[in-house]
Design a protein around this motif. Structure first.
Motif, PDB file in Angstrom:
ATOM      1  N   GLY A   1       0.796  -1.219   0.000  1.00  0.00           N
ATOM      2  CA  GLY A   1       0.000   0.000   0.000  1.00  0.00           C
ATOM      3  C   GLY A   1       0.825   1.262   0.000  1.00  0.00           C
ATOM      4  N   THR A   2       2.148   1.118   0.035  1.00  0.00           N
ATOM      5  CA  THR A   2       3.028   2.292   0.073  1.00  0.00           C
ATOM      6  C   THR A   2       4.122   2.154  -0.991  1.00  0.00           C
ATOM      7  OG1 THR A   2       2.613   2.538   2.450  1.00  0.00           O
ATOM      8  CG2 THR A   2       4.484   3.739   1.539  1.00  0.00           C
TER       9      THR A   2
ATOM     10  N   ALA B   1       9.529   8.609   7.783  1.00  0.00           N
ATOM     11  CA  ALA B   1       8.799   7.359   7.625  1.00  0.00           C
ATOM     12  C   ALA B   1       7.547   7.602   6.796  1.00  0.00           C
ATOM     13  CB  ALA B   1       8.418   6.776   8.989  1.00  0.00           C
ATOM     14  N   ILE B   2       7.168   6.580   6.022  1.00  0.00           N
ATOM     15  CA  ILE B   2       5.970   6.671   5.193  1.00  0.00           C
ATOM     16  C   ILE B   2       5.198   5.367   5.291  1.00  0.00           C
ATOM     17  CG2 ILE B   2       7.362   6.014   3.160  1.00  0.00           C
ATOM     18  CD1 ILE B   2       5.300   7.510   1.422  1.00  0.00           C
TER      19      ILE B   2
ATOM     20  N   LEU C   1       9.956  13.058  10.528  1.00  0.00           N
ATOM     21  CA  LEU C   1       9.070  13.494   9.453  1.00  0.00           C
ATOM     22  C   LEU C   1       8.202  12.295   9.071  1.00  0.00           C
ATOM     23  CD1 LEU C   1       8.215  15.575   7.240  1.00  0.00           C
ATOM     24  CD2 LEU C   1       9.951  14.523   5.769  1.00  0.00           C
ATOM     25  N   GLY C   2       6.903  12.409   9.293  1.00  0.00           N
ATOM     26  CA  GLY C   2       5.982  11.326   8.973  1.00  0.00           C
ATOM     27  C   GLY C   2       5.142  11.676   7.760  1.00  0.00           C
ATOM     28  N   ALA C   3       5.034  10.741   6.815  1.00  0.00           N
ATOM     29  CA  ALA C   3       4.306  10.997   5.568  1.00  0.00           C
ATOM     30  C   ALA C   3       3.428   9.807   5.221  1.00  0.00           C
ATOM     31  CB  ALA C   3       5.280  11.273   4.431  1.00  0.00           C
ATOM     32  N   CYS C   4       2.472  10.051   4.329  1.00  0.00           N
ATOM     33  CA  CYS C   4       1.632   8.962   3.838  1.00  0.00           C
ATOM     34  C   CYS C   4       1.238   9.242   2.401  1.00  0.00           C
ATOM     35  CB  CYS C   4       0.390   8.779   4.707  1.00  0.00           C
ATOM     36  SG  CYS C   4      -0.802  10.126   4.607  1.00  0.00           S
ATOM     37  N   PRO C   5       0.992   8.196   1.601  1.00  0.00           N
ATOM     38  CA  PRO C   5       0.492   8.392   0.240  1.00  0.00           C
ATOM     39  C   PRO C   5      -0.963   8.833   0.277  1.00  0.00           C
ATOM     40  CG  PRO C   5       0.539   6.056   0.762  1.00  0.00           C
ATOM     41  CD  PRO C   5       1.163   6.763   1.940  1.00  0.00           C
TER      42      PRO C   5
END
Length: 275
Positions: A16-17, A216-217, A232-236
Protein backbone atom coordinates in the motif's frame (compact mmCIF):
# COMPACT_ATOMS: atom_id res chain seq x y z
CA UNK A 1 17.28 18.43 10.99
CA UNK A 2 17.76 17.85 7.24
CA UNK A 3 21.08 19.65 6.88
CA UNK A 4 23.01 16.54 5.81
CA UNK A 5 21.37 13.93 3.56
CA UNK A 6 23.94 11.34 4.65
CA UNK A 7 22.39 11.54 8.14
CA UNK A 8 18.83 10.87 6.93
CA UNK A 9 17.14 7.45 7.13
CA UNK A 10 13.92 6.95 5.18
CA UNK A 11 11.80 4.00 6.33
CA UNK A 12 8.99 2.88 4.06
CA UNK A 13 6.09 0.53 4.61
CA UNK A 14 5.70 -2.06 1.84
CA UNK A 15 2.09 -2.99 0.99
CA UNK A 16 0.00 0.00 0.00
CA UNK A 17 3.03 2.29 0.07
CA UNK A 18 6.17 1.10 -1.71
CA UNK A 19 4.38 -1.77 -3.47
CA UNK A 20 1.76 -0.82 -6.05
CA UNK A 21 -1.56 -2.56 -6.62
CA UNK A 22 0.25 -5.34 -8.51
CA UNK A 23 2.58 -5.89 -5.52
CA UNK A 24 5.53 -4.52 -7.47
CA UNK A 25 7.92 -1.61 -6.92
CA UNK A 26 7.53 0.91 -9.71
CA UNK A 27 10.46 2.01 -11.85
CA UNK A 28 9.88 5.60 -10.68
CA UNK A 29 10.25 4.61 -7.03
CA UNK A 30 13.28 2.40 -7.75
CA UNK A 31 15.02 5.25 -9.57
CA UNK A 32 14.23 7.68 -6.75
CA UNK A 33 15.53 5.28 -4.09
CA UNK A 34 18.71 4.71 -6.09
CA UNK A 35 19.21 8.46 -6.43
CA UNK A 36 18.55 9.05 -2.74
CA UNK A 37 21.15 6.46 -1.75
CA UNK A 38 23.66 7.71 -4.34
CA UNK A 39 23.47 11.11 -2.62
CA UNK A 40 24.24 9.46 0.72
CA UNK A 41 20.73 8.92 2.10
CA UNK A 42 19.88 5.70 3.91
CA UNK A 43 16.82 3.72 2.82
CA UNK A 44 15.13 0.77 4.49
CA UNK A 45 11.67 -0.66 5.07
CA UNK A 46 9.29 -1.56 7.89
CA UNK A 47 7.18 -4.56 7.01
CA UNK A 48 5.09 -7.33 8.48
CA UNK A 49 7.07 -9.81 6.43
CA UNK A 50 9.70 -12.28 7.58
CA UNK A 51 13.36 -12.20 6.62
CA UNK A 52 12.67 -15.07 4.23
CA UNK A 53 9.68 -13.49 2.47
CA UNK A 54 11.40 -10.12 2.09
CA UNK A 55 14.45 -11.62 0.37
CA UNK A 56 12.86 -11.17 -3.08
CA UNK A 57 12.88 -7.38 -2.62
CA UNK A 58 16.20 -6.91 -0.83
CA UNK A 59 18.52 -7.34 -3.80
CA UNK A 60 16.19 -5.31 -6.02
CA UNK A 61 16.41 -2.38 -3.58
CA UNK A 62 20.14 -2.88 -2.86
CA UNK A 63 19.46 -2.39 0.83
CA UNK A 64 22.35 -2.22 3.27
CA UNK A 65 20.51 -0.94 6.34
CA UNK A 66 18.77 -3.22 8.89
CA UNK A 67 15.07 -3.83 8.21
CA UNK A 68 12.11 -3.59 10.61
CA UNK A 69 10.12 -6.83 10.30
CA UNK A 70 7.12 -8.65 11.77
CA UNK A 71 5.38 -5.25 12.15
CA UNK A 72 7.92 -4.15 14.72
CA UNK A 73 8.69 -7.35 16.63
CA UNK A 74 12.18 -7.60 15.15
CA UNK A 75 14.94 -5.77 13.31
CA UNK A 76 17.01 -7.90 10.94
CA UNK A 77 20.46 -7.12 9.56
CA UNK A 78 21.02 -8.99 6.28
CA UNK A 79 24.64 -7.89 6.08
CA UNK A 80 25.39 -9.79 9.29
CA UNK A 81 22.63 -12.39 8.84
CA UNK A 82 21.26 -11.81 12.34
CA UNK A 83 18.49 -10.22 14.33
CA UNK A 84 19.78 -7.10 16.07
CA UNK A 85 16.49 -6.73 17.95
CA UNK A 86 13.70 -9.19 18.75
CA UNK A 87 10.63 -9.11 20.99
CA UNK A 88 8.69 -12.42 20.85
CA UNK A 89 5.11 -13.03 21.87
CA UNK A 90 4.53 -14.40 25.39
CA UNK A 91 4.01 -18.14 25.88
CA UNK A 92 0.28 -17.49 26.30
CA UNK A 93 0.02 -16.54 22.61
CA UNK A 94 -0.68 -20.13 21.57
CA UNK A 95 -3.59 -20.42 24.01
CA UNK A 96 -5.01 -17.08 22.86
CA UNK A 97 -4.71 -18.03 19.18
CA UNK A 98 -6.41 -21.38 19.82
CA UNK A 99 -9.32 -19.64 21.55
CA UNK A 100 -9.80 -17.28 18.60
CA UNK A 101 -9.64 -20.13 16.09
CA UNK A 102 -12.09 -22.26 18.08
CA UNK A 103 -14.53 -19.33 18.17
CA UNK A 104 -14.10 -18.44 14.49
CA UNK A 105 -13.61 -21.65 12.47
CA UNK A 106 -13.67 -19.73 9.18
CA UNK A 107 -10.49 -17.81 10.10
CA UNK A 108 -7.18 -18.97 8.61
CA UNK A 109 -3.67 -17.78 9.21
CA UNK A 110 -0.09 -18.38 10.16
CA UNK A 111 2.47 -18.09 12.93
CA UNK A 112 5.63 -16.20 12.02
CA UNK A 113 8.65 -17.45 13.91
CA UNK A 114 12.28 -16.47 13.60
CA UNK A 115 12.94 -19.71 11.69
CA UNK A 116 10.05 -19.51 9.24
CA UNK A 117 6.32 -19.35 8.62
CA UNK A 118 3.85 -21.94 9.91
CA UNK A 119 0.38 -22.04 8.33
CA UNK A 120 -2.18 -23.43 10.77
CA UNK A 121 -5.38 -23.05 8.71
CA UNK A 122 -5.17 -22.60 4.95
CA UNK A 123 -8.31 -20.77 3.88
CA UNK A 124 -8.50 -18.78 0.62
CA UNK A 125 -7.24 -15.58 2.26
CA UNK A 126 -4.24 -17.38 3.71
CA UNK A 127 -3.49 -18.98 0.33
CA UNK A 128 -3.49 -15.50 -1.19
CA UNK A 129 -1.07 -14.29 1.46
CA UNK A 130 1.30 -17.22 0.89
CA UNK A 131 1.28 -16.52 -2.84
CA UNK A 132 1.92 -12.79 -2.41
CA UNK A 133 4.80 -13.42 -0.01
CA UNK A 134 6.33 -15.96 -2.40
CA UNK A 135 7.30 -18.38 0.35
CA UNK A 136 7.11 -22.10 1.02
CA UNK A 137 5.62 -22.32 4.52
CA UNK A 138 5.42 -25.16 6.97
CA UNK A 139 1.93 -26.58 7.53
CA UNK A 140 0.88 -27.67 11.00
CA UNK A 141 -2.01 -27.57 13.46
CA UNK A 142 -1.49 -24.59 15.72
CA UNK A 143 -1.01 -26.78 18.81
CA UNK A 144 1.82 -28.59 16.99
CA UNK A 145 3.78 -25.46 16.06
CA UNK A 146 7.00 -25.39 18.14
CA UNK A 147 7.08 -22.98 21.05
CA UNK A 148 9.64 -20.18 21.26
CA UNK A 149 10.24 -17.02 19.23
CA UNK A 150 6.70 -16.56 17.98
CA UNK A 151 7.01 -13.03 16.60
CA UNK A 152 3.47 -12.57 15.40
CA UNK A 153 0.29 -14.46 14.55
CA UNK A 154 -1.52 -13.40 11.39
CA UNK A 155 -5.24 -14.17 11.11
CA UNK A 156 -6.58 -14.17 7.53
CA UNK A 157 -10.30 -13.72 6.87
CA UNK A 158 -12.91 -11.88 4.86
CA UNK A 159 -13.25 -8.11 5.45
CA UNK A 160 -16.71 -8.75 6.90
CA UNK A 161 -15.34 -11.09 9.57
CA UNK A 162 -12.55 -8.86 10.91
CA UNK A 163 -14.83 -6.60 13.02
CA UNK A 164 -16.23 -9.66 14.81
CA UNK A 165 -12.75 -10.90 15.70
CA UNK A 166 -11.75 -7.38 16.79
CA UNK A 167 -14.73 -7.15 19.14
CA UNK A 168 -14.03 -10.61 20.53
CA UNK A 169 -10.37 -9.81 21.25
CA UNK A 170 -11.28 -6.51 22.91
CA UNK A 171 -13.87 -8.15 25.15
CA UNK A 172 -11.36 -10.82 26.19
CA UNK A 173 -8.86 -8.09 27.12
CA UNK A 174 -5.92 -10.45 26.66
CA UNK A 175 -2.77 -9.44 28.53
CA UNK A 176 0.73 -9.44 27.10
CA UNK A 177 -0.42 -9.10 23.49
CA UNK A 178 -1.82 -6.42 21.22
CA UNK A 179 -3.83 -6.66 18.00
CA UNK A 180 -3.62 -4.59 14.84
CA UNK A 181 -5.43 -4.62 11.52
CA UNK A 182 -2.73 -4.69 8.84
CA UNK A 183 -4.97 -4.86 5.75
CA UNK A 184 -8.60 -5.36 4.83
CA UNK A 185 -8.20 -9.14 5.28
CA UNK A 186 -5.45 -9.47 7.91
CA UNK A 187 -5.67 -9.05 11.68
CA UNK A 188 -2.47 -9.62 13.65
CA UNK A 189 -1.48 -10.52 17.19
CA UNK A 190 1.78 -8.89 18.27
CA UNK A 191 3.72 -8.75 21.55
CA UNK A 192 2.14 -6.24 23.92
CA UNK A 193 3.25 -2.68 23.26
CA UNK A 194 5.02 -3.57 20.02
CA UNK A 195 4.51 -1.50 16.86
CA UNK A 196 6.58 -0.30 13.95
CA UNK A 197 6.95 2.84 16.05
CA UNK A 198 8.53 1.03 19.00
CA UNK A 199 10.85 -0.67 16.50
CA UNK A 200 11.81 2.79 15.24
CA UNK A 201 12.71 3.70 18.84
CA UNK A 202 14.95 0.61 18.94
CA UNK A 203 16.43 1.51 15.56
CA UNK A 204 17.57 4.86 16.91
CA UNK A 205 19.49 2.96 19.60
CA UNK A 206 21.37 0.69 17.19
CA UNK A 207 25.13 1.14 16.95
CA UNK A 208 26.01 4.04 14.67
CA UNK A 209 22.53 5.60 14.56
CA UNK A 210 23.25 8.55 16.84
CA UNK A 211 22.41 11.88 15.27
CA UNK A 212 20.31 10.50 12.40
CA UNK A 213 17.07 12.06 11.23
CA UNK A 214 14.30 9.55 10.52
CA UNK A 215 11.56 9.97 7.94
CA UNK A 216 8.80 7.36 7.62
CA UNK A 217 5.97 6.67 5.19
CA UNK A 218 3.01 4.30 5.48
CA UNK A 219 -0.66 3.92 4.66
CA UNK A 220 -2.44 1.71 7.21
CA UNK A 221 -3.27 1.26 10.91
CA UNK A 222 -0.05 -0.61 11.62
CA UNK A 223 2.01 2.35 10.33
CA UNK A 224 0.48 5.05 12.53
CA UNK A 225 2.87 4.84 15.49
CA UNK A 226 5.92 4.80 13.20
CA UNK A 227 4.68 7.86 11.33
CA UNK A 228 3.97 9.64 14.62
CA UNK A 229 7.42 8.88 16.06
CA UNK A 230 9.44 9.74 12.96
CA UNK A 231 11.05 13.17 12.68
CA UNK A 232 9.07 13.49 9.45
CA UNK A 233 5.98 11.33 8.97
CA UNK A 234 4.31 11.00 5.57
CA UNK A 235 1.63 8.96 3.84
CA UNK A 236 0.49 8.39 0.24
CA UNK A 237 -2.84 9.84 -0.85
CA UNK A 238 -4.36 6.33 -0.76
CA UNK A 239 -3.75 6.08 3.01
CA UNK A 240 -6.52 5.62 5.52
CA UNK A 241 -8.00 8.84 6.85
CA UNK A 242 -6.71 8.18 10.38
CA UNK A 243 -3.19 7.84 8.94
CA UNK A 244 -3.55 11.12 7.07
CA UNK A 245 -4.46 12.85 10.34
CA UNK A 246 -1.24 11.56 11.93
CA UNK A 247 1.14 12.37 9.08
CA UNK A 248 3.10 15.60 8.78
CA UNK A 249 2.76 15.35 5.01
CA UNK A 250 -0.01 13.82 2.90
CA UNK A 251 1.59 13.26 -0.48
CA UNK A 252 -0.18 13.97 -3.76
CA UNK A 253 0.67 10.57 -5.21
CA UNK A 254 -0.64 7.10 -4.36
CA UNK A 255 1.32 3.88 -4.11
CA UNK A 256 0.47 3.40 -7.80
CA UNK A 257 1.79 6.78 -8.93
CA UNK A 258 5.08 7.19 -7.05
CA UNK A 259 4.36 8.40 -3.52
CA UNK A 260 7.77 7.22 -2.25
CA UNK A 261 9.51 9.00 -5.13
CA UNK A 262 7.59 12.18 -4.26
CA UNK A 263 8.69 11.98 -0.63
CA UNK A 264 12.31 11.37 -1.64
CA UNK A 265 12.24 14.45 -3.86
CA UNK A 266 10.88 16.45 -0.92
CA UNK A 267 13.68 15.24 1.35
CA UNK A 268 16.36 15.89 -1.26
CA UNK A 269 15.14 19.48 -1.62
CA UNK A 270 15.08 19.99 2.16
CA UNK A 271 18.67 18.79 2.30
CA UNK A 272 19.68 21.22 -0.46
CA UNK A 273 20.70 18.42 -2.78
CA UNK A 274 18.34 19.17 -5.66
CA UNK A 275 20.95 19.51 -8.38
Amino acid sequence: MFEDISKVVLISDMDGTLLNSEKKISEADLRAIDRFMSLGGKFTVATGRTAQSFEQYRSMLKLEMPIIMYNGAAIYDYSEDRFCYMKPLPDTAKTIACEILDTFPEVGGEVLKSDGTYVFRNNDYQKLHTKLCNIVPNYAEIKEIPDGEWLKVLFAMSPEDIPHVEIFAKKKNYTGVDFVKSSEIFYEMLPGGITKGTALDEYRRLDGMDGYTFAAIGDFDNDIDMIAKADLGACPSNAQEVVMKTADIVLKNTNDTGAVAELIEYIIKKCGENK
